[in-house]
Design an enzyme around this catalytic site. Sequence first.
Site, PDB file in Angstrom:
ATOM      1  N   HIS A  59      -4.391  -3.495  -3.301  1.00  0.00           N
ATOM      2  CA  HIS A  59      -3.919  -3.923  -4.625  1.00  0.00           C
ATOM      3  C   HIS A  59      -3.201  -5.271  -4.545  1.00  0.00           C
ATOM      4  O   HIS A  59      -2.449  -5.547  -3.610  1.00  0.00           O
ATOM      5  CB  HIS A  59      -2.982  -2.865  -5.220  1.00  0.00           C
ATOM      6  CG  HIS A  59      -3.716  -1.655  -5.725  1.00  0.00           C
ATOM      7  ND1 HIS A  59      -3.114  -0.435  -5.909  1.00  0.00           N
ATOM      8  CD2 HIS A  59      -5.017  -1.490  -6.083  1.00  0.00           C
ATOM      9  CE1 HIS A  59      -4.014   0.435  -6.358  1.00  0.00           C
ATOM     10  NE2 HIS A  59      -5.177  -0.187  -6.470  1.00  0.00           N
ATOM     11  N   HIS A  62       0.316  -6.082  -3.495  1.00  0.00           N
ATOM     12  CA  HIS A  62       0.645  -5.869  -2.076  1.00  0.00           C
ATOM     13  C   HIS A  62       0.039  -6.919  -1.158  1.00  0.00           C
ATOM     14  O   HIS A  62       0.404  -6.994   0.014  1.00  0.00           O
ATOM     15  CB  HIS A  62       0.210  -4.463  -1.635  1.00  0.00           C
ATOM     16  CG  HIS A  62       0.922  -3.378  -2.385  1.00  0.00           C
ATOM     17  ND1 HIS A  62       1.888  -2.578  -1.818  1.00  0.00           N
ATOM     18  CD2 HIS A  62       0.845  -3.007  -3.691  1.00  0.00           C
ATOM     19  CE1 HIS A  62       2.358  -1.744  -2.734  1.00  0.00           C
ATOM     20  NE2 HIS A  62       1.739  -1.995  -3.884  1.00  0.00           N
TER      21      HIS A  62
HETATM   22 FE    FE Z   1       1.857  -1.224  -5.811  1.00  0.00          FE
HETATM   23 ZN    ZN Z   2      -0.972   0.029  -5.281  1.00  0.00          ZN
END
Ligand code: FE
Ligand code: ZN
Length: 256
Positions: A59, A62
Amino acid sequence: MNPLQVTLVPALSDNYVYIARDDNTQTTMVVDPGEADPVLKVLDENGWNLTHVLNTHHHGDHIAGNEELISRFNAKLIGPKSEHARINGMDEQVVDGDIIDVGGHKGQVIETPGHTRGHIAIWFAESDALFCGDTLFALGCGRVFEGTMEQMWNSLLRLRSLNSTAKIYCGHEYTISNAKFAISIDPNNTKLQLRVKKFEEMRSKNQPTIPSVLMDELDTNPFLRADDPTLAGELGLSEAKPVDVFAAIRERKDNF
Ligand code: FE
Ligand code: ZN
């Protein structure tokens, strides 16, 4: 070997990026840099050179800071092999059971599918530090976006079996909203009541509630207690399998 010293770096709206540092070996690892600027600020203030970047899952909140940090420091990028198509430029692609070596610090790779299919957590036993991304949170767990409820429950069971002194370095400061939900389904849990009070005080002073310690989560995090007959009973699910109790709790939280 000294334990890794972990610095919390708040990023984006509610993410935590972590910088794990060993002064003796000058090893500096950043975990899940959702943005580069706040990380660069801490590195520059301390005169630290980044040696490793670790990603728990693909994601953007991150990994979005990866490129800027890596291009500046030529750091080594470690991440989950099964997300190689969605994380650019990994130097080391890891799978369950691998041991990563971060300047002599050994981290055990634990695959924790559920939030994403390829999500990993890294357990540095000698530092009592667990970097678990969006799998386990203080009083909560990640949303099940890509995997199944069964996968997520099994992922949590694996994290639950680590040393109870493990410090949980998770991806977000979601603790207050998790606390409100937890107390709503488990109102008579006195340990939970005390933690909620403590966390509210901490957040009112803008202090991070992280790291949480696993032993406290075992008693108070409803997602780790889906196989506790008392909690299942309170939810009217005494006959249900733990995974189904877990799924019911997760669905309630999604709609809370
Ligand atoms: Fe997250
Ligand atoms: Zn995530």
